[in-house]
Design an enzyme around this catalytic site. Structure first.
Site, PDB file in Angstrom:
ATOM      1  CE  LYS A  28      -9.764  -0.212  -3.250  1.00 10.13           C
ATOM      2  NZ  LYS A  28     -10.270  -0.158  -1.858  1.00 10.13           N
TER       3      LYS A  28
ATOM      4  CG  ASP B 296     -10.480  10.271  -2.690  1.00 12.58           C
ATOM      5  OD1 ASP B 296     -10.077  10.098  -3.840  1.00 12.58           O
ATOM      6  OD2 ASP B 296     -11.023   9.357  -2.028  1.00 12.58           O
TER       7      ASP B 296
ATOM      8  CG  HIS C 298      -7.830  13.722   0.861  1.00 12.02           C
ATOM      9  ND1 HIS C 298      -8.679  13.156   1.787  1.00 12.02           N
ATOM     10  CD2 HIS C 298      -7.325  12.699   0.134  1.00 12.02           C
ATOM     11  CE1 HIS C 298      -8.698  11.845   1.619  1.00 12.02           C
ATOM     12  NE2 HIS C 298      -7.881  11.531   0.621  1.00 12.02           N
TER      13      HIS C 298
ATOM     14  CB  CYS D 262      -4.097  11.323   0.274  1.00 10.72           C
ATOM     15  SG  CYS D 262      -4.653   9.624   0.209  1.00 10.72           S
ATOM     16  CE1 TYR D 263      -3.027   6.046  -0.529  1.00 15.49           C
ATOM     17  CE2 TYR D 263      -4.779   6.071  -2.169  1.00 15.49           C
ATOM     18  CZ  TYR D 263      -4.296   5.697  -0.918  1.00 15.49           C
ATOM     19  OH  TYR D 263      -5.093   4.972  -0.070  1.00 15.49           O
TER      20      TYR D 263
ATOM     21  CG  HIS E 195      -2.004   0.994   1.154  1.00 18.98           C
ATOM     22  ND1 HIS E 195      -1.783   2.327   1.376  1.00 18.98           N
ATOM     23  CD2 HIS E 195      -3.315   0.868   0.840  1.00 18.98           C
ATOM     24  CE1 HIS E 195      -2.916   2.986   1.207  1.00 18.98           C
ATOM     25  NE2 HIS E 195      -3.872   2.122   0.885  1.00 18.98           N
TER      26      HIS E 195
ATOM     27  CG  ASP F 196     -10.276  15.275   3.766  1.00 20.90           C
ATOM     28  OD1 ASP F 196      -9.086  15.184   4.127  1.00 20.90           O
ATOM     29  OD2 ASP F 196     -10.761  14.573   2.853  1.00 20.90           O
TER      30      ASP F 196
ATOM     31  NE  ARG G  43      -6.145  -0.907  -0.591  1.00 23.38           N
ATOM     32  CZ  ARG G  43      -7.045  -1.577   0.089  1.00 23.38           C
ATOM     33  NH1 ARG G  43      -6.958  -2.893   0.153  1.00 23.38           N
ATOM     34  NH2 ARG G  43      -8.025  -0.965   0.714  1.00 23.38           N
TER      35      ARG G  43
ATOM     36  CG  ASP H 277      -7.251   9.188  -2.326  1.00 18.10           C
ATOM     37  OD1 ASP H 277      -7.000  10.393  -2.201  1.00 18.10           O
ATOM     38  OD2 ASP H 277      -7.669   8.484  -1.389  1.00 18.10           O
TER      39      ASP H 277
HETATM   40  C1  FPP Z   1      -6.601   2.089   3.025  1.00 20.26           C
HETATM   41  O1  FPP Z   1      -7.674   2.891   2.940  1.00 20.26           O
HETATM   42  C2  FPP Z   1      -5.521   2.820   3.751  1.00 20.26           C
HETATM   43  C3  FPP Z   1      -4.882   2.359   4.804  1.00 20.26           C
HETATM   44  C4  FPP Z   1      -5.226   1.045   5.362  1.00 20.26           C
HETATM   45  C5  FPP Z   1      -3.779   3.122   5.496  1.00 20.26           C
HETATM   46  C6  FPP Z   1      -2.901   3.905   4.580  1.00 20.26           C
HETATM   47  C7  FPP Z   1      -1.741   4.512   5.254  1.00 20.26           C
HETATM   48  C8  FPP Z   1      -1.369   5.773   5.043  1.00 20.26           C
HETATM   49  C9  FPP Z   1      -2.125   6.689   4.148  1.00 20.26           C
HETATM   50  C10 FPP Z   1      -0.113   6.302   5.672  1.00 20.26           C
HETATM   51  C11 FPP Z   1      -0.382   7.237   6.798  1.00 20.26           C
HETATM   52  C12 FPP Z   1       0.914   7.718   7.325  1.00 20.26           C
HETATM   53  C13 FPP Z   1       1.143   8.161   8.574  1.00 20.26           C
HETATM   54  C14 FPP Z   1       2.482   8.677   8.919  1.00 20.26           C
HETATM   55  C15 FPP Z   1       0.105   8.152   9.610  1.00 20.26           C
HETATM   56  P1  FPP Z   1      -8.799   2.686   1.827  1.00 20.26           P
HETATM   57  O2  FPP Z   1      -9.123   1.248   1.640  1.00 20.26           O
HETATM   58  O3  FPP Z   1      -9.928   3.594   2.185  1.00 20.26           O
HETATM   59  O4  FPP Z   1      -8.116   3.310   0.543  1.00 20.26           O
HETATM   60  P2  FPP Z   1      -7.561   2.664  -0.808  1.00 20.26           P
HETATM   61  O5  FPP Z   1      -8.703   2.060  -1.528  1.00 20.26           O
HETATM   62  O6  FPP Z   1      -7.008   3.846  -1.536  1.00 20.26           O
HETATM   63  O7  FPP Z   1      -6.504   1.661  -0.416  1.00 20.26           O
HETATM   64 ZN    ZN Z   2      -6.971   9.661   0.224  1.00 24.78          ZN
END
Ligand code: FPP
Ligand code: ZN
Length: 490
Positions: free
Chosen positions: A299, A375, A385, A304-305, A241, A382, A296, A302
Site C-alpha cells: 500500500k 497523509d 495527520h 500518520c504511519y 496493519h 487534518d 500495510r 502515509d
Molecule cells: C486502514 O485504512 C486503516 C485501518 C483499518 C485502521 C488503522 C488503525 C490505526 C491507524 C490505529 C488507530 C489507533 C487508535 C489508538 C485509535 P486505509 O485502508 O484507508 O489505509 P491504508 O491503505 O494505509 O491501509
Molecule cells: Zn493516514
C-alpha cells in the site's frame, strides 16, 4: 528535484489499481525530493504555521467538514492538545479550563467517556479524554482529575471483557486491539490495572499476530455463546496493519508485568519478535517514497504511519530488541547536530529504521504549505495527520528508551499504599515500568538543524514524560524523582 533520480518501486509489470496508484504517488513525491547539493533546500519545520493551524481549531472550532467526526470529539481535542505539547507550546489557564469543562461533558453517567455529550461510553474516546486531561487537567475542584469516576470506569471496563481476554470497544460492539490499547493506557495512567482486568489479554494480543509479523485488528473468538472456552486455535482476523501493530505492541508492553508474573515460563504467551521486526522494517518506504512508512504491504506511504510504524521501533526496545548500542547516533557527543546536508542516506545511524529518511518524508511531503500536516501531497492537512506526523517526527528525532537506572531510582522512592483495600502486588512495577522511559542524552538526530527540534514523547502513551509523570504520580500517590538525564519534555 533530485539530481539523481531514485529508482521506482519494482513491479512485476502487471498493471493493477495498486501499481497505478503507487506509480502516481511516486510521481507526486518525486516533485518533493530536494536537490541536496543546494543547501537552501534544507527542510524547515514550519512550527509557527502548524501552531496557528492548531490554535484555529482549538479557539474557532473545527471547520464544518469535520461534521462526520461528531463522535470523535475527544480525539479532535487530544490531537490538538498533544500537538501543542510536542511543538513545545503550553496553554494558558483559560483555554485549559475550557478544555477540562468540555471533556467532563463527555463522561458517561455509567462510567467511561463517549465521543460527545450524551453519547455512549466507548474505549477509544475514553483514552482520548483521559490523555487530554493528563495535558490540561489538575487535581482539586474543577480540575478534571478528581472528577473521573474511576470506580465506574473500572466497572465499565470489566463489563466489556470477553472470555478470551479481549474487550468489546463498547457494549454490543466488536473486539479490536485499538480498544484494548486504549483501555490498557487509561487503566495504567489511572491506577486501575489489575490481574483480574487483564486476565487472558496478553494471550489474546499474541493471537492477533499474522504470518507477516505485524498484527491485525482481532482474532477469531474461541468461546461459545455459553462462555465455554473451546480448544481450537484462533487465527488472526485480517491483515497485518501499522495501526493495529502499534496498538498490539504497546499493549504487549503494558502487559509485561503480568506476563512476567507467571512463574512457569512455558505458560507465558509469546509473540514472534523476529517476524515483527522484519515486517516493520519492510513497511518503511524506499528513497522514491521519501522514507515514509506505509500501513500495510503493497500500500501507499502515509504520514500518520510515521507514528504507528516509526514509533513502534522504540517499543521494540522495551522488549529488548535494538538497544542503546544499536541506536546511538554517530554524533553522540553533539546532541543537536544538523543531519541535513548529506547527499543521500548512506550515512544512516545504527537505528533499526532510517530516522533521517522518515524526517525527510515528514518535512518535505507531510507539511501542508498553509499549516498542519497531512497523509501525502496534494492532500489537505487534518487534525489526525497533524498529530501523528509530528509524533512520528519526534520519535525519529529522539532516542527514547526504557532505562534500568531510571527504574531503580523510581522504585527507590516508591511508597506502599496505606489503604488495605489496595492489594495489587504489581502496582509498583506498572508504575516504574511506565515511567522509566527516558531520552538518551546526545542521542537526537535532527534533520534540518536544531530549530526543527520537537519535544520527545512517551513511546507507549504518546504524552510527554512530564504529563505522564504528573498524572501517574497523582493517581498512584507517589513522588517521582527528578529526571537527571537531559530531556526536552515540556
Ligand atoms: C486502514 O485504512 C486503516 C485501518 C483499518 C485502521 C488503522 C488503525 C490505526 C491507524 C490505529 C488507530 C489507533 C487508535 C489508538 C485509535 P486505509 O485502508 O484507508 O489505509 P491504508 O491503505 O494505509 O491501509
Ligand atoms: Zn493516514
Amino acid at each position: 528535484m533530485a539530481s539523481r533520480l531514485p529508482r521506482p518501486v519494482p513491479t512485476d509489470g502487471f498493471v493493477t489499481p495498486t501499481s497505478t496508484t503507487q506509480a502516481e504517488t511516486e510521481t507526486v513525491l518525486l516533485n518533493h525530493i530536494p536537490d541536496k547539493s543546494r543547501p537552501e533546500t534544507l527542510p524547515v519545520l514550519q512550527k509557527n504555521a502548524h501552531m496557528q493551524y492548531l490554535v484555529r481549531n482549538l479557539v474557532q472550532g473545527f471547520p464544518a467538514r469535520y461534521v462526520s467526526q461528531d463522535a470523535s470529539q475527544p480525539w479532535l481535542l487530544f490531537w490538538t492538545l498533544q500537538g501543542f505539547s510536542i511543538l513545545q507550546v503550553g496553554l494558558d489557564p483559560g483555554n485549559k479550563q475550557r478544555a477540562i469543562d468540555k471533556i467532563m461533558t463527555w463522561q458517561h453517567p455509567g462510567g467511561g467517556f463517549g465521543g460527545g455529550p450524551g453519547q455512549a461510553a466507548h474505549l477509544l474516546p475514553t483514552y482520548a479524554a483521559v490523555c487530554s486531561l493528563a495535558i490540561v487537567g489538575r487535581s482539586g475542584p474543577g480540575g478534571g482529575w478528581d472528577q473521573i469516576d474511576r470506580e465506574k470506569l473500572y466497572n465499565f471496563f470489566m463489563s466489556l471483557k470477553q472470555p478470551d481476554g479481549s474487550f468489546l470497544v463498547t457494549h454490543h460492539a466488536e473486539v479490536d486491539v485499538r480498544g484494548i490499547y486504549c483501555l490498557l493506557v487509561t487503566a495504567t495512567l489511572l491506577d486501575l490495572l489489575t490481574p483480574e482486568l487483564v486476565d487472558g489479554t496478553a494471550e489474546f494480543i499474541a493471537s492477533c499476530q499474522t504470518y507477516e509479523g505485524g498484527f491485525s485488528s482481532s482474532s477469531q473468538p474461541y468461546y461459545s455463546l455459553d462462555s465455554v472456552l473451546l480448544s481450537s486455535p484462533r487465527p488472526p482476523l485480517g491483515e497485518a496493519h501499522g495501526g493495529y501493530t502499534f496498538c498490539s505492541l504497546a499493549s504487549w508492553i503494558l502487559l509485561q508485568p503480568f506476563v512476567n508474573a507467571e512463574s512457569d515460563i512455558s505458560k507465558r504467551p509469546e509473540i514472534n519478535l523476529k517476524n515483527l521486526l522484519r515486517w516493520l522494517v519492510q513497511v518503511q518506504g524506499t528513497e522514491i517514497e521519501l522514507g515514509g512508512f506505509k500501513g500495510r504491504t503493497n500500500k501507499l506511504v502515509d504520514g500518520c504511519y510515521s507514528w504507528w510504524c516509526g514509533g513502534s521501533f522504540a517499543l521494540l526496545e522495551g522488549l529488548g530488541l535494538g538497544g542503546s548500542q544499536n541506536t546511538r547516533s554517530r554524533d553522540d557527543t553533539s546532541p543537536d547536530s544538523s543531519a541535513g546536508t548529506e547527499e543521500c542516506w548512506d550515512d544512516i545511524d545504527d537505528s533499526l529504521f532510517n530516522r533521517k529518511a522518515l524526517q525527510e518524508y515528514i518535512l518535505y511531503a507531510g507539511q501542508h504549505p498553509a499549516g498542519g500536516l497531512r497523509d501525502k501531497p496534494p492532500k489537505n492537512a487534518d487534525a489526525y495527520h497533524t498529530l501523528y506526523c509530528i509524533s512520528g517526527l519526534s520519535s525519529a528525532q529522539h532516542h527514547v528508551f526504557p532505562s534500568s537506572s531510571r527504574q531503580t531510582e523510581i522504585l527507590g522512592t516508591w511508597v506502599a499504599a496505606s489503604d488495605p483495600t489496595v492489594t495489587n502486588p504489581l502496582r509498583k512495577h506498572i508504575f516504574s515500568d511506565s515511567l522509566s522511559w527516558i531520552e538518551e542524552e546526545g542521542g537526537s538526530v535532527i534533520v534540518g538543524g536544531k530549530d526543527n527540534r520537537v519535544n520527545a514523547t512517551h513511546p507507549v502513551f504518546n504524552l510527554t514524560m512530564t504529563h505522564c509523570e504528573g498524572l501517574m504520580a497523582y493517581f498512584y500517590k507517589q513522588k517521582v524523582p527528578p529526571r537527571i538525564l537531559k530531556s526536552t519534555s515540556s
